[in-house]
Design an enzyme around this catalytic site. Structure first.
Site: not given
Ligand code: HPA
Ligand code: ZN
Length: 346
Positions: A28, A30, A208, A211, A289-290
């Site tokens: 996971h 991006h 996703h 969340e 994630d990011d």
């Molecule tokens: N959630 C949804 N969209 C996203 C995320 C995330 O954590 N990171 C980058 N785009």
């Molecule tokens: Zn994500």
């Protein structure tokens, strides 16, 4: 490693060394979320794109978020510096090198083509650039990779269908379809036709869900999109029937602890439900994630969550084993990595 702590205390130093030594898969991630401010400014200068932040420091200081949307607003703005094939190659290569330093052996990474095609960047430029970066850096650092095309769920499904059609000629470079961006108000069912089309191309499906969105969105991702993994999914714990469905189906959750704290899904790491998910017998994995925005790559996520939740060596090893089990690697490769983790665990 000397660890002069009493037997009841976790020896943080040796646990960190154990975490570093573990082979990991990251599932996971991006790629646009690995764009560090320094590279963003370099690409902005290279392409004559104006970043509405005066300096690297000012951009970093903007990384304080109230929720998912406030993060996405910055994330999409910064992604506008990515223009040429070389930019996408540099971005992907930098991630692979950084991940390899954390013991990542395999990465299945997201990209958001609609963020770029809307600015006139072609699908070919994006996919060829990312693929070149992943292949070159993957060979140099001995990391295998897969690409997952994420659809932006705040946009209409017709645009998602068009995106899949544009990507189909590059279908061999793409392993799976994914779904990201603003979750609440954009349920998975909105993309039923798009996911069916992607599956017909032979792509795997992930999404996703759970969340910020409710457990009902996780159900829809499973039942309507036929997602094989749920990205995040932390809100699944609110629905015992859903937990049972995920457990029996061995559906992996790609959990991102530092992201969840930065975007206020949990107010601190100690309050994260990752251990609760593990205790329910779910196939939980740890991911970043990011990482350019959320304060740590995957190794940092393992270390911080292990400390905050007082995870044992065997729980940490299980998380690393899960990361390979949950991947789209062939079974023989999964088994080889998992056996290596067994040996390290001792
Ligand atoms: N959630 C949804 N969209 C996203 C995320 C995330 O954590 N990171 C980058 N785009
Ligand atoms: Zn994500």
């Amino acid at each position: 490693m000397v660890c002069a702590l009493s037997s009841v205390e976790v020896c943080v130093e040796s646990l960190d060394a154990f975490i570093d030594s573990l082979p990991k898969a990251e599932l996971h991630l991006h790629l646009e979320g690995t764009l560090e401010p320094e590279l963003a400014f370099e690409l902005a200068a290279r392409n004559g794109v104006k970043l509405r932040f005066p300096s690297v420091e000012a951009l970093r200081q903007a990384y304080s978020f109230a929720d998912l949307q406030s993060f996405l607003d910055v994330y999409y703005r910064v992604a506008a510096v990515l223009v040429t094939e070389r930019d996408f190659r540099d971005l992907a290569a930098a991630y692979v090198a950084r991940a390899a330093a954390d013991g990542v052996k395999h990465a299945e990474v997201f990209f958001d083509p609609q963020t770029h095609t809307v600015r006139g960047v072609s699908m070919g430029t994006i996919v060829r650039g990312l693929q070149a970066g992943l292949t070159d850096a993957g060979a140099a650092h001995r990391v295998t990779t897969r690409l997952i095309l994420c659809l932006l769920r705040h946009l209409p499904e017709d645009e998602a269908l068009q995106t899949i059609d544009e990507a189909a000629p590059f279908g061999d470079a793409i392993t799976a379809i994914g779904l990201d961006s603003s979750e609440v108000g954009h349920p998975p069912s909105k993309f039923a036709r798009a996911f069916a089309r992607a599956r017909a191309l032979g792509w795997h499906a992930v999404a996703h869900a759970g969340e910020e969105g409710p457990p009902a969105y996780v159900w829809e991702a499973l039942e309507i999109l036929r997602a094989e993994r749920i990205d995040h999914g932390v809100r699944a714990l609110e629905d015992s029937a859903l937990v049972e469905r995920l457990r029996r189906g061995r559906v992996p959750l790609t959990v991102c602890p530092l992201s969840n704290v930065k975007l206020r899904v949990f107010d601190r790491l100690e309050a994260h439900n990752l251990k609760g998910l593990l205790d329910q017998g779910l196939v939980v994995t740890i991911n970043s994630d990011d990482p350019a925005y959320f304060g740590g790559y995957v190794g940092e996520n393992y270390r911080r969550v292990a400390e905050a939740l007082r995870l044992s060596r065997s729980e940490i090893a299980q998380l690393a084993r899960n990361s390979f089990a949950a991947s789209f690697l062939p079974d023989a490769e999964k088994r080889r990595w998992m056996a290596g983790i067994d040996r390290l665990e001792g």
